[in-house]
Design a protein around this motif. Sequence first.
Motif, PDB file in Angstrom:
ATOM      1  N   SER A 273      36.492  48.734  43.432  1.00 36.93           N
ATOM      2  CA  SER A 273      37.243  49.921  43.861  1.00 36.93           C
ATOM      3  C   SER A 273      38.251  50.369  42.807  1.00 36.93           C
ATOM      4  O   SER A 273      38.488  51.558  42.615  1.00 36.93           O
ATOM      5  CB  SER A 273      37.962  49.651  45.181  1.00 36.93           C
ATOM      6  N   ALA A 274      38.847  49.388  42.088  1.00 34.69           N
ATOM      7  CA  ALA A 274      39.810  49.727  41.040  1.00 34.69           C
ATOM      8  C   ALA A 274      39.106  50.422  39.874  1.00 34.69           C
ATOM      9  O   ALA A 274      39.640  51.358  39.266  1.00 34.69           O
ATOM     10  CB  ALA A 274      40.525  48.475  40.559  1.00 34.69           C
ATOM     11  N   ILE A 275      37.890  49.947  39.542  1.00 39.12           N
ATOM     12  CA  ILE A 275      37.125  50.565  38.444  1.00 39.12           C
ATOM     13  C   ILE A 275      36.716  51.983  38.832  1.00 39.12           C
ATOM     14  O   ILE A 275      36.821  52.922  38.023  1.00 39.12           O
ATOM     15  CB  ILE A 275      35.885  49.710  38.117  1.00 39.12           C
ATOM     16  N   VAL A 276      36.250  52.149  40.073  1.00 39.47           N
ATOM     17  CA  VAL A 276      35.854  53.488  40.548  1.00 39.47           C
ATOM     18  C   VAL A 276      37.051  54.427  40.566  1.00 39.47           C
ATOM     19  O   VAL A 276      36.961  55.592  40.149  1.00 39.47           O
ATOM     20  CB  VAL A 276      35.208  53.388  41.945  1.00 39.47           C
ATOM     21  N   THR A 277      38.174  53.927  41.034  1.00 37.80           N
ATOM     22  CA  THR A 277      39.393  54.745  41.060  1.00 37.80           C
ATOM     23  C   THR A 277      39.783  55.193  39.657  1.00 37.80           C
ATOM     24  O   THR A 277      40.162  56.353  39.437  1.00 37.80           O
ATOM     25  CB  THR A 277      40.553  53.961  41.702  1.00 37.80           C
ATOM     26  N   ALA A 278      39.677  54.265  38.687  1.00 33.88           N
ATOM     27  CA  ALA A 278      40.010  54.608  37.302  1.00 33.88           C
ATOM     28  C   ALA A 278      39.070  55.696  36.772  1.00 33.88           C
ATOM     29  O   ALA A 278      39.496  56.604  36.035  1.00 33.88           O
ATOM     30  CB  ALA A 278      39.927  53.366  36.426  1.00 33.88           C
ATOM     31  N   LEU A 279      37.790  55.603  37.129  1.00 35.15           N
ATOM     32  CA  LEU A 279      36.819  56.616  36.688  1.00 35.15           C
ATOM     33  C   LEU A 279      37.224  58.001  37.177  1.00 35.15           C
ATOM     34  O   LEU A 279      37.250  58.966  36.396  1.00 35.15           O
ATOM     35  CB  LEU A 279      35.425  56.257  37.201  1.00 35.15           C
TER      36      LEU A 279
END
Length: 352
Positions: A273-279
């Motif tokens: 979720s953190a990686i997706v949010t960063a994207l």
Amino acid sequence: MFLAYKEIMHNKARYLLVVVTFVLISYLVLFLTGLATGLARNNRTAIDALPGNYVLMSKYANKNLLSSVITKDQYDKVSSSDTALLGQMTVVAENPQTDKKLNSNIFGIRLTGALKPPVTAGRMPTKNSEVLADDSVTYYGLHRGDRITLNGSSQKYRIVGYTRDHRFATVPVFYTTLSTFRQIRFGSAQVPNVSAVVSKKKLTDLPKNTQQLTKAGLIENIPGYTAQTSTFGLMIGAMIGITLLIIGIFMYILTIQKVAMYGVMRAQGIRTSAIVTALFWQILILALVGVGIGNGLMIATSFVLPKTMPFYGDPMMMLMITGALVVMSLVGGLFSLRRILHIDPLEAIGGE
């Protein structure tokens, strides 16, 4: 957001191309929107300014004000305090001293009646030999105090004042008396015909061979209006859709290039979720910067465009287009979502 910002700053050259793409697309879409809005306004502002919401026209005119003729017998049957007579005719205005010519319209009205437009400079006409002009005539070399002819007649008409944003069928409107309109249209001021009857209320028991339109219906039937607006609408919609595809492809390619890095992040325990949010923070930052620059360029361009170009930067429309571009860019980021969700940390960093 911090992770997204740090990655953009670390790979400035890589993301610069995405920003430039946003700038070019947003500038083009906003410029086309300004042209579309300007053309639409130039077709209709004089009609929008009419105080009533209903227009009585001759049935044979096929909903086209330019072809309509209403006789005295017809408008007498609906005459009331809520109605006003309107005469319209397409003319060529010329200043004989300078040979300046201008395609235009005349609106014949009762100068003290409900159809009287607001005066922004000078005064309202008081005689048949005077006219009030939309101030855009100055862009074409006609000015207050000039004596002009209409359709090559020997009679001269003095421009005694200006109004603003009163154009019809893309050309400026000259307001004058009904007598002057009748003299030019029918060859005699004694012919009592007009082009339409404007009414504040919906008319009942319409005279024979007439039909009633709303102002919106009248505008839709201005020659070329619907074709222009639908064409520009399709172009703008297509450009917004292209934004989705281009940004989606860009971000998908960048995601593939960073698979190994994402694998390391997953192996370190960073949540998906953190990686997706960063994207999506990356996309939002790039979109806001690019579209913001595109807006700035469009506003700067509007100051150097010739006054005769039908361009109008509607703030509300610009805001809506800007929002649509940003939203479609975020939607384009969904192309990369499946790839991120299915990253295997061991496989991504080259393990067996």
